[in-house]
Design a protein around this motif. Structure first.
Motif, PDB file in Angstrom:
ATOM      1  N   HIS A 202       9.573  15.356  84.850  1.00 36.90           N
ATOM      2  CA  HIS A 202       8.733  14.281  84.338  1.00 36.90           C
ATOM      3  C   HIS A 202       9.418  13.422  83.286  1.00 36.90           C
ATOM      4  O   HIS A 202       8.855  12.421  82.847  1.00 36.90           O
ATOM      5  CB  HIS A 202       7.441  14.869  83.761  1.00 36.90           C
ATOM      6  CG  HIS A 202       6.603  15.568  84.792  1.00 36.90           C
ATOM      7  ND1 HIS A 202       5.970  16.764  84.558  1.00 36.90           N
ATOM      8  CD2 HIS A 202       6.332  15.254  86.077  1.00 36.90           C
ATOM      9  CE1 HIS A 202       5.328  17.152  85.653  1.00 36.90           C
ATOM     10  NE2 HIS A 202       5.525  16.249  86.589  1.00 36.90           N
ATOM     11  N   ALA A 203      10.625  13.785  82.890  1.00 35.74           N
ATOM     12  CA  ALA A 203      11.354  13.000  81.896  1.00 35.74           C
ATOM     13  C   ALA A 203      11.937  11.746  82.535  1.00 35.74           C
ATOM     14  O   ALA A 203      12.124  11.678  83.748  1.00 35.74           O
ATOM     15  CB  ALA A 203      12.477  13.847  81.294  1.00 35.74           C
ATOM     16  N   PRO A 204      12.240  10.721  81.743  1.00 40.62           N
ATOM     17  CA  PRO A 204      12.979   9.568  82.282  1.00 40.62           C
ATOM     18  C   PRO A 204      14.348  10.015  82.799  1.00 40.62           C
ATOM     19  O   PRO A 204      14.990  10.879  82.199  1.00 40.62           O
ATOM     20  CB  PRO A 204      13.116   8.648  81.067  1.00 40.62           C
ATOM     21  CG  PRO A 204      12.055   9.085  80.113  1.00 40.62           C
ATOM     22  CD  PRO A 204      11.891  10.557  80.320  1.00 40.62           C
ATOM     23  N   TRP A 205      14.797   9.390  83.889  1.00 39.65           N
ATOM     24  CA  TRP A 205      16.132   9.661  84.436  1.00 39.65           C
ATOM     25  C   TRP A 205      16.935   8.361  84.344  1.00 39.65           C
ATOM     26  O   TRP A 205      16.972   7.583  85.304  1.00 39.65           O
ATOM     27  CB  TRP A 205      16.017  10.156  85.880  1.00 39.65           C
ATOM     28  CG  TRP A 205      15.641  11.608  85.986  1.00 39.65           C
ATOM     29  CD1 TRP A 205      14.930  12.344  85.098  1.00 39.65           C
ATOM     30  CD2 TRP A 205      15.958  12.491  87.073  1.00 39.65           C
ATOM     31  NE1 TRP A 205      14.769  13.635  85.547  1.00 39.65           N
ATOM     32  CE2 TRP A 205      15.395  13.753  86.761  1.00 39.65           C
ATOM     33  CE3 TRP A 205      16.656  12.342  88.277  1.00 39.65           C
ATOM     34  CZ2 TRP A 205      15.517  14.862  87.613  1.00 39.65           C
ATOM     35  CZ3 TRP A 205      16.776  13.441  89.124  1.00 39.65           C
ATOM     36  CH2 TRP A 205      16.219  14.677  88.788  1.00 39.65           C
ATOM     37  N   PRO A 206      17.588   8.124  83.224  1.00 40.14           N
ATOM     38  CA  PRO A 206      18.327   6.862  83.054  1.00 40.14           C
ATOM     39  C   PRO A 206      19.371   6.658  84.147  1.00 40.14           C
ATOM     40  O   PRO A 206      20.119   7.579  84.483  1.00 40.14           O
ATOM     41  CB  PRO A 206      18.993   7.033  81.682  1.00 40.14           C
ATOM     42  CG  PRO A 206      18.178   8.069  80.973  1.00 40.14           C
ATOM     43  CD  PRO A 206      17.683   8.992  82.040  1.00 40.14           C
ATOM     44  N   GLY A 207      19.419   5.448  84.675  1.00 40.48           N
ATOM     45  CA  GLY A 207      20.391   5.104  85.711  1.00 40.48           C
ATOM     46  C   GLY A 207      19.850   5.202  87.120  1.00 40.48           C
ATOM     47  O   GLY A 207      20.371   4.557  88.028  1.00 40.48           O
ATOM     48  N   LEU A 208      18.809   6.012  87.339  1.00 38.54           N
ATOM     49  CA  LEU A 208      18.307   6.231  88.699  1.00 38.54           C
ATOM     50  C   LEU A 208      17.596   4.987  89.224  1.00 38.54           C
ATOM     51  O   LEU A 208      16.712   4.424  88.571  1.00 38.54           O
ATOM     52  CB  LEU A 208      17.333   7.409  88.720  1.00 38.54           C
ATOM     53  CG  LEU A 208      16.666   7.688  90.073  1.00 38.54           C
ATOM     54  CD1 LEU A 208      17.699   8.098  91.115  1.00 38.54           C
ATOM     55  CD2 LEU A 208      15.586   8.764  89.934  1.00 38.54           C
TER      56      LEU A 208
END
Length: 365
Positions: A202-208
């Protein structure tokens, strides 16, 4: 019995650059699959695994605390590395939801290799991981979303190969033509290690970034196999961004431009420009390989590309290189050109693979 399958993949452009978070690649899912069949097993705390990969292997495991322990001194653990990683990820999720794991039998059947076990380079590891996660999701009635399944499958993949971009996992999950940018894998692995699977999901996935692209109808995707499997993670492991310096930065910049133009030209369905972009992508890989000494291009991949070019199609390696597959982009309505590519491949000892793009239950011819 629960039966789930996931398709293989092919890179069109952007391989290697996609290892950098936020850098885009274009790839497709293909109509060959890994199928996972899963059924309840009566023996308490036992998991039975079977696979026709690597000539046919079996593995029995018993649970000990939070771990699965193989039974037998010579158990073929490596053959099930991605299956076991997927099981571990799902069972971590079960524990966080205060659910108990159950005993089951899981059977893997693959269409992504020759009968003798030689793999085509179509992403069998990603496909088996995605299919296993999907089967376990249904088995435990977790009701994971498509993106949840992708995230679980990528975290499982990273437990085996931390350098993986996840592009093949995305293709096996979403299917069709995709534009894909990888997340910061170090960050999401750290999130899982520190706070658990639910937090990582549920965390942000930077770059995805994952985007479906329209199927071009003006061109035909042809696939040739060199007959020589390559080990993707070993080739990718030779890439050291820290020491890559200016050649690496130039490669990232030129690939970003090529992939951006390719996406625009696929949307416009312009065959001339699509082939131009494929040639630029090939040139970029060759220049990068010459500078970094990775071993992307082999004599047979060179032969595959030049045979396609001699037939007025655009050829390039697909994926990590070092063997495996290459592609040719031909004019969809020029059957003579398509046949000439395949004839020239035959002379060059390149095996044409009869593949089509697979998308959401539909095969795009």
């Amino acid at each position: 019995m629960i039966v789930c399958r996931a398709p293989g993949k092919l890179f069109i452009a952007g391989e290697y650059a996609v290892l950098e978070p936020g850098h885009c690649a274009v790839l497709v899912a293909v109509d060959r699959f890994v199928t996972v069949s899963l059924s309840e097993h009566g023996e308490f705390d036992t998991v039975l695994l079977e696979s026709d990969l690597d000539g046919g292997v079996e593995l029995a495991c018993r649970r000990s605390g939070q771990s699965l322990i193989p039974i037998g001194a010579r158990a073929p653990i490596a053959a099930f590395a991605f299956v076991l990683a997927a099981i571990d990820a799902i069972e971590e999720l079960l524990g966080e939801r205060e659910l108990s794991p159950r005993s089951f039998r899981l059977v893997v059947h693959s269409e992504l290799a020759e009968p003798d076990g030689r793999k085509y380079g179509l992403g069998s590891s990603a496909a088996v991981t995605v299919a296993t996660v999907a089967a376990l999701d249904r088995f435990y009635r977790l009701n994971l979303t498509r993106e949840d399944r992708y995230r679980v499958a990528l975290l499982a993949t990273l437990a085996v190969h931390p350098e993986a971009s996840g592009a093949d996992v995305a293709a096996a999950t979403w299917t069709g033509w995709l534009a894909y940018s990888s997340p910061d894998r170090w960050l999401i692995n750290s999130q899982r290690a520190a706070y658990g699977m639910l937090s990582a999901l549920h965390a942000p996935w930077p770059g995805l970034a994952i985007r479906h692209l329209p199927e071009p109808v003006s061109v035909r995707l042809l696939v040739g196999w060199t007959g020589r499997p390559a080990v993707t993670h070993r080739l990718a492991g030779r890439l050291d961004p820290e020491s890559g310096g200016e050649p690496y930065e130039r490669f990232l910049a030129s690939t970003a431009t090529t992939v951006r133009l390719l996406i625009e030209d696929l949307i416009a369905d312009n065959p001339f420009l699509i082939k131009r972009d494929i040639r630029w992508a090939r040139t970029g890989l060759i220049t990068f390989d010459d500078a970094m000494g990775i071993g992307i291009m082999t004599p047979r991949l060179h032969a595959l590309c030049w045979a396609a070019e001699a037939a007025r199609a655009a050829g390039k390696p697909s994926g990590a290189g070092g063997g495996d597959c290459g592609i040719a982009i031909a004019d969809a309505l020029d059957q003579d050109q398509i046949e000439e590519v395949e004839k020239r491949w035959d002379v060059a000892r390149i095996q044409p693979l009869r593949l089509s793009v697979y998308s959401e239950g539909r095969v795009w011819q």
